[in-house]
Design a protein around this motif. Structure first.
Motif, PDB file in Angstrom:
ATOM      1  N   ALA A   2     -20.668   1.808 -15.725  1.00  0.00           N
ATOM      2  CA  ALA A   2     -19.818   2.832 -15.115  1.00  0.00           C
ATOM      3  C   ALA A   2     -20.460   3.370 -13.850  1.00  0.00           C
ATOM      4  CB  ALA A   2     -19.574   3.964 -16.098  1.00  0.00           C
ATOM      5  N   THR A   3     -19.610   3.648 -12.864  1.00  0.00           N
ATOM      6  CA  THR A   3     -20.079   4.257 -11.622  1.00  0.00           C
ATOM      7  C   THR A   3     -20.385   5.723 -11.855  1.00  0.00           C
ATOM      8  OG1 THR A   3     -18.753   2.736 -10.325  1.00  0.00           O
ATOM      9  CG2 THR A   3     -19.462   4.752  -9.239  1.00  0.00           C
ATOM     10  N   VAL A   4     -21.432   6.220 -11.232  1.00  0.00           N
ATOM     11  CA  VAL A   4     -21.793   7.628 -11.360  1.00  0.00           C
ATOM     12  C   VAL A   4     -20.658   8.497 -10.840  1.00  0.00           C
ATOM     13  CG1 VAL A   4     -23.409   9.409 -10.600  1.00  0.00           C
ATOM     14  CG2 VAL A   4     -24.245   7.116 -11.161  1.00  0.00           C
ATOM     15  N   ALA A   5     -20.306   9.531 -11.593  1.00  0.00           N
ATOM     16  CA  ALA A   5     -19.192  10.398 -11.207  1.00  0.00           C
ATOM     17  C   ALA A   5     -19.555  11.234  -9.999  1.00  0.00           C
ATOM     18  CB  ALA A   5     -18.822  11.307 -12.377  1.00  0.00           C
ATOM     19  N   ALA A   6     -18.532  11.592  -9.236  1.00  0.00           N
ATOM     20  CA  ALA A   6     -18.735  12.470  -8.087  1.00  0.00           C
ATOM     21  C   ALA A   6     -19.168  13.848  -8.567  1.00  0.00           C
ATOM     22  CB  ALA A   6     -17.440  12.584  -7.289  1.00  0.00           C
ATOM     23  N   PRO A   7     -19.887  14.591  -7.747  1.00  0.00           N
ATOM     24  CA  PRO A   7     -20.338  15.920  -8.147  1.00  0.00           C
ATOM     25  C   PRO A   7     -19.176  16.860  -8.404  1.00  0.00           C
ATOM     26  CG  PRO A   7     -20.814  15.495  -5.826  1.00  0.00           C
ATOM     27  CD  PRO A   7     -20.348  14.217  -6.412  1.00  0.00           C
ATOM     28  N   GLN A   8     -19.365  17.807  -9.290  1.00  0.00           N
ATOM     29  CA  GLN A   8     -18.327  18.776  -9.621  1.00  0.00           C
ATOM     30  C   GLN A   8     -18.158  19.773  -8.479  1.00  0.00           C
ATOM     31  OE1 GLN A   8     -16.441  18.625 -12.517  1.00  0.00           O
ATOM     32  NE2 GLN A   8     -17.492  16.658 -12.678  1.00  0.00           N
ATOM     33  N   VAL A   9     -16.910  20.167  -8.205  1.00  0.00           N
ATOM     34  CA  VAL A   9     -16.661  21.049  -7.063  1.00  0.00           C
ATOM     35  C   VAL A   9     -17.343  22.397  -7.216  1.00  0.00           C
ATOM     36  CG1 VAL A   9     -14.494  19.951  -6.432  1.00  0.00           C
ATOM     37  CG2 VAL A   9     -14.461  21.801  -8.095  1.00  0.00           C
ATOM     38  N   SER A  10     -17.570  22.846  -8.458  1.00  0.00           N
ATOM     39  CA  SER A  10     -18.199  24.143  -8.663  1.00  0.00           C
ATOM     40  C   SER A  10     -19.621  24.184  -8.110  1.00  0.00           C
ATOM     41  CB  SER A  10     -18.213  24.491 -10.159  1.00  0.00           C
ATOM     42  OG  SER A  10     -18.927  23.500 -10.876  1.00  0.00           O
ATOM     43  N   SER A  11     -20.228  23.005  -7.884  1.00  0.00           N
ATOM     44  CA  SER A  11     -21.607  22.967  -7.406  1.00  0.00           C
ATOM     45  C   SER A  11     -21.743  23.453  -5.977  1.00  0.00           C
ATOM     46  CB  SER A  11     -22.154  21.542  -7.518  1.00  0.00           C
ATOM     47  OG  SER A  11     -21.441  20.663  -6.666  1.00  0.00           O
ATOM     48  N   ARG A 287     -19.687  -3.072  -9.686  1.00  0.00           N
ATOM     49  CA  ARG A 287     -20.437  -3.269 -10.932  1.00  0.00           C
ATOM     50  C   ARG A 287     -21.686  -4.106 -10.687  1.00  0.00           C
ATOM     51  NH1 ARG A 287     -15.061  -3.517 -13.085  1.00  0.00           N
ATOM     52  NH2 ARG A 287     -15.030  -5.794 -12.863  1.00  0.00           N
ATOM     53  N   LEU A 288     -21.556  -5.132  -9.826  1.00  0.00           N
ATOM     54  CA  LEU A 288     -22.715  -5.949  -9.495  1.00  0.00           C
ATOM     55  C   LEU A 288     -23.786  -5.122  -8.802  1.00  0.00           C
ATOM     56  CD1 LEU A 288     -24.178  -8.681  -9.129  1.00  0.00           C
ATOM     57  CD2 LEU A 288     -22.851  -8.993  -7.015  1.00  0.00           C
ATOM     58  N   MET A 289     -23.377  -4.283  -7.845  1.00  0.00           N
ATOM     59  CA  MET A 289     -24.339  -3.449  -7.132  1.00  0.00           C
ATOM     60  C   MET A 289     -25.013  -2.465  -8.080  1.00  0.00           C
ATOM     61  SD  MET A 289     -22.262  -2.590  -3.635  1.00  0.00           S
ATOM     62  CE  MET A 289     -22.037  -3.786  -2.320  1.00  0.00           C
ATOM     63  N   ASP A 290     -24.251  -1.905  -9.028  1.00  0.00           N
ATOM     64  CA  ASP A 290     -24.842  -0.989 -10.002  1.00  0.00           C
ATOM     65  C   ASP A 290     -25.970  -1.672 -10.774  1.00  0.00           C
ATOM     66  OD1 ASP A 290     -23.096   1.043  -9.310  1.00  0.00           O
ATOM     67  OD2 ASP A 290     -21.713   0.683 -10.976  1.00  0.00           O
ATOM     68  N   VAL A 291     -25.713  -2.904 -11.201  1.00  0.00           N
ATOM     69  CA  VAL A 291     -26.722  -3.652 -11.954  1.00  0.00           C
ATOM     70  C   VAL A 291     -27.926  -3.953 -11.073  1.00  0.00           C
ATOM     71  CG1 VAL A 291     -27.209  -5.830 -13.126  1.00  0.00           C
ATOM     72  CG2 VAL A 291     -25.046  -4.645 -13.554  1.00  0.00           C
ATOM     73  N   GLN A 292     -27.665  -4.388  -9.847  1.00  0.00           N
ATOM     74  CA  GLN A 292     -28.770  -4.710  -8.940  1.00  0.00           C
ATOM     75  C   GLN A 292     -29.640  -3.493  -8.678  1.00  0.00           C
ATOM     76  OE1 GLN A 292     -26.473  -6.319  -5.647  1.00  0.00           O
ATOM     77  NE2 GLN A 292     -26.995  -8.420  -6.213  1.00  0.00           N
ATOM     78  N   GLU A 293     -29.017  -2.331  -8.496  1.00  0.00           N
ATOM     79  CA  GLU A 293     -29.786  -1.118  -8.227  1.00  0.00           C
ATOM     80  C   GLU A 293     -30.575  -0.679  -9.446  1.00  0.00           C
ATOM     81  OE1 GLU A 293     -26.705   0.590  -4.826  1.00  0.00           O
ATOM     82  OE2 GLU A 293     -26.925   1.656  -6.724  1.00  0.00           O
TER      83      GLU A 293
END
Length: 300
Positions: A2-11, A287-293
């Motif tokens: 899974a791709t990391v979720a975007a930051p929450q707007v409350s931040s 997904r490939l980039m996530d694995v490579q990183e």
């Protein structure tokens, strides 16, 4: 993966200014600014660039003054623009934006912009499997020339939901930013949701009453400094002196899903088959980039 979720707007609620940092490690940059989706000004990353002290108005006039650029329907030579910039004033500003694609106009200058900032665990814009088709509509490296009294013509979020880096190589520039959670106050255009209808320098509060609630953050990026700001931050600029700056777009796992979806949205009406293929390919490549990183060990 899974791709990391975007930051929450409350931040963003606590933000009233933009940090200026020096001697920051890649680990600190990712943890303190990139992952939370917070802008930062880096004061020293460009100090080793060959461009520092070299990319002056006179340099571009003498070496590239013959090149031409159309600005608001009129064609100028670079020399003509620079002549106007040096005497520009709020009453008679030089034509702006004068933005030039570095890879097209002067690719030999790219070597002068190193070492590069990596906005994430890898530089996804440079990934060998990323097709140029997916970057159509934007420019990876841009040179901006401007003078006193100039301002970017509209408040906007950058194309394809790309992250942005701007380095001031000559003169200073003011950046005016609004965090992503203020989008309801921005009155995006129906035909382009990344562009605001509001003239923030002379807002019409009768037409755009919610804009009164918008809270800008203003920062002056001085010569030699670099501002990084994540996608979905609304921004524009003001210039009060002759200015030469270089822009660079970035991709990482935090904006990859938006980048891929925007590629689809831009093509689905006129080229639906290409749009679907691009969306599928973008998800697979992400997904490939996530694995490579995950498997690689970045220089932190």
């Amino acid at each position: 993966m899974a791709t990391v979720a975007a930051p929450q707007v409350s931040s963003y609620a606590h933000l009233t200014s933009i940090d200026k940092r020096s001697n920051i490690s890649q680990r600190e940059l990712i943890a303190e600014y990139i992952e939370p989706g917070i802008p930062v000004v880096l004061t020293d990353v460009a100090q080793k660039w060959g461009a520092m002290g070299k990319f002056t108005p006179e340099f571009f006039r003498s070496k590239y003054g013959h090149l031409t650029k159309e600005i608001k329907g009129k064609t100028y030579t670079v020399a003509e623009v620079l002549d106007r910039i040096m005497v520009s004033s709020p009453e008679n500003p030089a034509p702006y934006p004068c933005n030039l694609n570095i890879e097209k106009y002067f690719p030999e200058l790219l070597e002068e912009l190193k070492p590069e900032v990596v906005f994430g665990k890898s530089d996804r814009v440079k990934h060998p499997l990323l097709p140029k088709l997916m970057l159509r509509g934007t420019e990876v490296y841009e040179l901006f020339l401007g003078g006193n009294g100039a301002s970017f013509p509209y408040l906007h979020v950058d194309a394809l939901f790309l992250h942005t880096q701007i380095t001031q190589l000559y003169g200073a520039k003011d950046f005016i930013l609004y965090s992503p959670d203020q989008t309801p106050y921005m009155y995006p255009k129906q035909e382009n949701r990344k562009v605001s209808q509001v003239d923030i320098l002379n807002p019409d509060y009768e037409k755009f009453p919610l804009f009164r609630k918008a809270k800008p953050i203003r920062v002056t990026v001085e010569e030699g400094e670099t501002i990084l700001f994540p996608t979905k931050w609304w921004h524009t600029t003001q210039i009060h002196e002759p200015s030469v700056s270089v822009g660079r777009v970035h991709l990482n796992n935090w904006n990859w899903a938006d980048f891929t979806q925007d590629n689809y949205d831009l093509r689905k009406k006129n080229h639906p088959a290409v749009a679907l293929a691009t969306l599928a390919y973008g998800k697979m490549l992400g997904r490939l980039m996530d694995v490579q990183e995950k498997l690689s060990t970045p220089a932190l």
